[in-house]
Design a protein around this motif. Structure first.
Motif, PDB file in Angstrom:
ATOM      1  N   MET A 255       0.826  -1.211   0.000  1.00 52.66           N
ATOM      2  CA  MET A 255       0.000   0.000   0.000  1.00 52.66           C
ATOM      3  C   MET A 255       0.860   1.260   0.000  1.00 52.66           C
ATOM      4  O   MET A 255       0.514   2.252  -0.614  1.00 52.66           O
ATOM      5  CB  MET A 255      -0.923  -0.009   1.224  1.00 52.66           C
ATOM      6  CG  MET A 255      -2.052  -1.036   1.133  1.00 52.66           C
ATOM      7  SD  MET A 255      -3.206  -0.688  -0.210  1.00 52.66           S
ATOM      8  CE  MET A 255      -3.935   0.818   0.388  1.00 52.66           C
ATOM      9  N   THR A 256       2.004   1.194   0.735  1.00 52.43           N
ATOM     10  CA  THR A 256       2.863   2.375   0.811  1.00 52.43           C
ATOM     11  C   THR A 256       3.414   2.737  -0.560  1.00 52.43           C
ATOM     12  O   THR A 256       3.435   3.913  -0.948  1.00 52.43           O
ATOM     13  CB  THR A 256       4.024   2.130   1.785  1.00 52.43           C
ATOM     14  OG1 THR A 256       3.496   1.835   3.074  1.00 52.43           O
ATOM     15  CG2 THR A 256       4.915   3.368   1.872  1.00 52.43           C
ATOM     16  N   ASP A 257       3.893   1.740  -1.298  1.00 50.29           N
ATOM     17  CA  ASP A 257       4.418   1.994  -2.639  1.00 50.29           C
ATOM     18  C   ASP A 257       3.343   2.595  -3.538  1.00 50.29           C
ATOM     19  O   ASP A 257       3.604   3.529  -4.309  1.00 50.29           O
ATOM     20  CB  ASP A 257       4.949   0.700  -3.252  1.00 50.29           C
ATOM     21  CG  ASP A 257       6.232   0.241  -2.588  1.00 50.29           C
ATOM     22  OD1 ASP A 257       6.865   1.065  -1.899  1.00 50.29           O
ATOM     23  OD2 ASP A 257       6.593  -0.931  -2.762  1.00 50.29           O
ATOM     24  N   GLU A 258       2.138   2.042  -3.461  1.00 50.40           N
ATOM     25  CA  GLU A 258       1.041   2.556  -4.281  1.00 50.40           C
ATOM     26  C   GLU A 258       0.686   3.987  -3.897  1.00 50.40           C
ATOM     27  O   GLU A 258       0.460   4.838  -4.756  1.00 50.40           O
ATOM     28  CB  GLU A 258      -0.197   1.664  -4.136  1.00 50.40           C
ATOM     29  CG  GLU A 258      -1.355   2.100  -5.032  1.00 50.40           C
ATOM     30  CD  GLU A 258      -2.541   1.166  -4.924  1.00 50.40           C
ATOM     31  OE1 GLU A 258      -3.609   1.528  -5.453  1.00 50.40           O
ATOM     32  OE2 GLU A 258      -2.393   0.088  -4.324  1.00 50.40           O
ATOM     33  N   ARG A 259       0.687   4.274  -2.577  1.00 51.13           N
ATOM     34  CA  ARG A 259       0.387   5.621  -2.102  1.00 51.13           C
ATOM     35  C   ARG A 259       1.448   6.603  -2.588  1.00 51.13           C
ATOM     36  O   ARG A 259       1.130   7.713  -3.047  1.00 51.13           O
ATOM     37  CB  ARG A 259       0.318   5.637  -0.575  1.00 51.13           C
ATOM     38  CG  ARG A 259      -0.132   7.004   0.002  1.00 51.13           C
ATOM     39  CD  ARG A 259      -0.177   7.003   1.531  1.00 51.13           C
ATOM     40  NE  ARG A 259      -1.142   6.035   2.017  1.00 51.13           N
ATOM     41  CZ  ARG A 259      -0.818   4.941   2.704  1.00 51.13           C
ATOM     42  NH1 ARG A 259       0.471   4.680   2.957  1.00 51.13           N
ATOM     43  NH2 ARG A 259      -1.734   4.107   3.132  1.00 51.13           N
ATOM     44  N   ASN A 260       2.708   6.197  -2.525  1.00 51.10           N
ATOM     45  CA  ASN A 260       3.789   7.065  -2.992  1.00 51.10           C
ATOM     46  C   ASN A 260       3.675   7.340  -4.495  1.00 51.10           C
ATOM     47  O   ASN A 260       3.918   8.453  -4.964  1.00 51.10           O
ATOM     48  CB  ASN A 260       5.147   6.436  -2.683  1.00 51.10           C
ATOM     49  CG  ASN A 260       5.450   6.443  -1.194  1.00 51.10           C
ATOM     50  OD1 ASN A 260       4.880   7.216  -0.443  1.00 51.10           O
ATOM     51  ND2 ASN A 260       6.358   5.555  -0.782  1.00 51.10           N
ATOM     52  N   THR A 261       3.323   6.289  -5.255  1.00 49.68           N
ATOM     53  CA  THR A 261       3.144   6.449  -6.697  1.00 49.68           C
ATOM     54  C   THR A 261       2.020   7.431  -6.990  1.00 49.68           C
ATOM     55  O   THR A 261       2.144   8.306  -7.855  1.00 49.68           O
ATOM     56  CB  THR A 261       2.835   5.089  -7.349  1.00 49.68           C
ATOM     57  OG1 THR A 261       3.944   4.212  -7.136  1.00 49.68           O
ATOM     58  CG2 THR A 261       2.607   5.243  -8.842  1.00 49.68           C
ATOM     59  N   ASN A 262       0.914   7.297  -6.263  1.00 51.27           N
ATOM     60  CA  ASN A 262      -0.228   8.193  -6.456  1.00 51.27           C
ATOM     61  C   ASN A 262       0.130   9.628  -6.097  1.00 51.27           C
ATOM     62  O   ASN A 262      -0.264  10.576  -6.790  1.00 51.27           O
ATOM     63  CB  ASN A 262      -1.423   7.722  -5.626  1.00 51.27           C
ATOM     64  CG  ASN A 262      -2.031   6.443  -6.170  1.00 51.27           C
ATOM     65  OD1 ASN A 262      -1.849   6.112  -7.337  1.00 51.27           O
ATOM     66  ND2 ASN A 262      -2.742   5.714  -5.318  1.00 51.27           N
ATOM     67  N   GLU A 263       0.887   9.786  -4.989  1.00 45.28           N
ATOM     68  CA  GLU A 263       1.268  11.127  -4.567  1.00 45.28           C
ATOM     69  C   GLU A 263       2.188  11.787  -5.594  1.00 45.28           C
ATOM     70  O   GLU A 263       2.035  12.974  -5.904  1.00 45.28           O
ATOM     71  CB  GLU A 263       1.955  11.061  -3.203  1.00 45.28           C
ATOM     72  CG  GLU A 263       0.995  10.751  -2.057  1.00 45.28           C
ATOM     73  CD  GLU A 263       1.706  10.601  -0.724  1.00 45.28           C
ATOM     74  OE1 GLU A 263       2.956  10.671  -0.718  1.00 45.28           O
ATOM     75  OE2 GLU A 263       1.025  10.417   0.300  1.00 45.28           O
ATOM     76  N   ARG A 264       3.148  11.015  -6.115  1.00 48.91           N
ATOM     77  CA  ARG A 264       4.056  11.558  -7.130  1.00 48.91           C
ATOM     78  C   ARG A 264       3.275  11.940  -8.390  1.00 48.91           C
ATOM     79  O   ARG A 264       3.533  12.981  -9.008  1.00 48.91           O
ATOM     80  CB  ARG A 264       5.148  10.535  -7.466  1.00 48.91           C
ATOM     81  CG  ARG A 264       6.222  10.393  -6.374  1.00 48.91           C
ATOM     82  CD  ARG A 264       7.452   9.666  -6.912  1.00 48.91           C
ATOM     83  NE  ARG A 264       7.134   8.329  -7.366  1.00 48.91           N
ATOM     84  CZ  ARG A 264       7.167   7.248  -6.593  1.00 48.91           C
ATOM     85  NH1 ARG A 264       7.494   7.367  -5.310  1.00 48.91           N
ATOM     86  NH2 ARG A 264       6.873   6.057  -7.089  1.00 48.91           N
ATOM     87  N   HIS A 265       2.315  11.071  -8.753  1.00 49.20           N
ATOM     88  CA  HIS A 265       1.488  11.368  -9.933  1.00 49.20           C
ATOM     89  C   HIS A 265       0.693  12.649  -9.725  1.00 49.20           C
ATOM     90  O   HIS A 265       0.644  13.516 -10.612  1.00 49.20           O
ATOM     91  CB  HIS A 265       0.525  10.201 -10.202  1.00 49.20           C
ATOM     92  CG  HIS A 265      -0.462  10.484 -11.292  1.00 49.20           C
ATOM     93  ND1 HIS A 265      -0.146  10.384 -12.628  1.00 49.20           N
ATOM     94  CD2 HIS A 265      -1.765  10.884 -11.234  1.00 49.20           C
ATOM     95  CE1 HIS A 265      -1.188  10.690 -13.342  1.00 49.20           C
ATOM     96  NE2 HIS A 265      -2.198  11.003 -12.528  1.00 49.20           N
ATOM     97  N   ASN A 266       0.070  12.792  -8.553  1.00 56.32           N
ATOM     98  CA  ASN A 266      -0.736  13.977  -8.267  1.00 56.32           C
ATOM     99  C   ASN A 266       0.106  15.246  -8.283  1.00 56.32           C
ATOM    100  O   ASN A 266      -0.318  16.292  -8.796  1.00 56.32           O
ATOM    101  CB  ASN A 266      -1.440  13.826  -6.908  1.00 56.32           C
ATOM    102  CG  ASN A 266      -2.492  12.721  -6.933  1.00 56.32           C
ATOM    103  OD1 ASN A 266      -2.918  12.293  -8.012  1.00 56.32           O
ATOM    104  ND2 ASN A 266      -2.910  12.261  -5.762  1.00 56.32           N
ATOM    105  N   GLU A 267       1.316  15.167  -7.709  1.00 55.16           N
ATOM    106  CA  GLU A 267       2.213  16.322  -7.708  1.00 55.16           C
ATOM    107  C   GLU A 267       2.615  16.705  -9.134  1.00 55.16           C
ATOM    108  O   GLU A 267       2.653  17.885  -9.491  1.00 55.16           O
ATOM    109  CB  GLU A 267       3.455  16.016  -6.871  1.00 55.16           C
ATOM    110  CG  GLU A 267       3.186  15.921  -5.379  1.00 55.16           C
ATOM    111  CD  GLU A 267       4.424  15.487  -4.604  1.00 55.16           C
ATOM    112  OE1 GLU A 267       5.482  15.283  -5.255  1.00 55.16           O
ATOM    113  OE2 GLU A 267       4.330  15.330  -3.376  1.00 55.16           O
ATOM    114  N   LYS A 268       2.900  15.690  -9.938  1.00 52.70           N
ATOM    115  CA  LYS A 268       3.289  15.931 -11.325  1.00 52.70           C
ATOM    116  C   LYS A 268       2.157  16.582 -12.094  1.00 52.70           C
ATOM    117  O   LYS A 268       2.363  17.541 -12.848  1.00 52.70           O
ATOM    118  CB  LYS A 268       3.700  14.608 -11.976  1.00 52.70           C
ATOM    119  CG  LYS A 268       4.172  14.750 -13.404  1.00 52.70           C
ATOM    120  CD  LYS A 268       4.593  13.391 -13.967  1.00 52.70           C
ATOM    121  CE  LYS A 268       5.063  13.521 -15.407  1.00 52.70           C
ATOM    122  NZ  LYS A 268       5.478  12.208 -15.969  1.00 52.70           N
ATOM    123  N   MET A 269       0.937  16.074 -11.907  1.00 51.57           N
ATOM    124  CA  MET A 269      -0.215  16.623 -12.616  1.00 51.57           C
ATOM    125  C   MET A 269      -0.536  18.033 -12.139  1.00 51.57           C
ATOM    126  O   MET A 269      -0.962  18.885 -12.927  1.00 51.57           O
ATOM    127  CB  MET A 269      -1.428  15.708 -12.432  1.00 51.57           C
ATOM    128  CG  MET A 269      -1.325  14.366 -13.143  1.00 51.57           C
ATOM    129  SD  MET A 269      -1.052  14.504 -14.933  1.00 51.57           S
ATOM    130  CE  MET A 269       0.680  14.009 -15.062  1.00 51.57           C
TER     131      MET A 269
END
Length: 205
Positions: free
Chosen positions: A1-15
């Protein structure tokens, strides 16, 4: 879950950064003008894209017009729809007699192209019409039925400021591309005709 959360956060920041940059660019784009649009190239879809723009105008209650330079009076879906449902807002003039190899009469082709161009000028100068599609004009220019210099001079010097003109057909002349505000070249990657498939309703006409 942590890896997925980090991926989502990075995606949101990028967008979020992309949106901020995009909003800054869009805020600087405030001008409006009547465009000269050219759809050319060997690929399919030139007239299809242009008719998409015509139907957008119709949907926005903008008066528009179509002049077909080469295509004859064959029954096409777009022509049928416009003439039956939207003739009050979009005029449709088919001025050609079909493909040049079918007419086999250069003098008659030139006369038809000249008549189509005269009609096109009337429509472009009409202050109530916002877009005029000159379908297959590039073909008429390719065969020198009308001097390209005449077309360019009219569009450059006489076209009303807020009127859009859309031009289709293969082999657009360089002189026309030089004055275009938007030019797109359709590239053919595959075509059913190569495999013996004929033109079909809903796809080609």
């Amino acid at each position: 879950m942590t890896d997925e959360r980090n991926t989502n956060e990075r995606h949101n920041e990028k967008m979020a950064k992309k949106k901020a940059a995009r909003d800054k660019i869009m805020a600087a784009k405030t001008g409006e003008k009547g465009l000269i649009v050219v759809h050319t190239g060997k690929g399919k879809g030139k007239s299809t894209a242009a008719f998409g723009m015509i139907f957008r105008c119709i949907a926005h209650d903008m008066r528009c017009a179509v002049v077909q330079f080469i295509k004859g009076g064959m029954d096409t879906g777009e022509r049928r729809l416009i003439e039956q449902k939207f003739s009050d807002i979009c005029s449709f003039d088919t001025m050609g007699e079909g493909f040049t190899w079918e007419t086999q009469d250069r003098a008659r082709d030139i006369a038809n192209a000249r008549a189509a161009w005269e009609r096109a000028k009337e429509l472009i100068l009409d202050p109530e019409i916002r877009m005029v599609l000159l379908d297959e004009l590039n073909i008429a220019l390719r065969y020198d039925y009308i001097p390209v210099e005449e077309i360019v001079a009219f569009l450059r010097d006489e076209k009303p400021e807020m009127t859009h003109v859309v031009i289709t057909g293969r082999n657009a002349k360089d002189e026309l591309l030089e004055i275009a505000d938007l030019a797109t070249e359709m590239t053919q990657l595959a075509h059913p005709f190569r495999d013996g498939i004929k033109a079909q309703q809903g796809v080609e006409f």
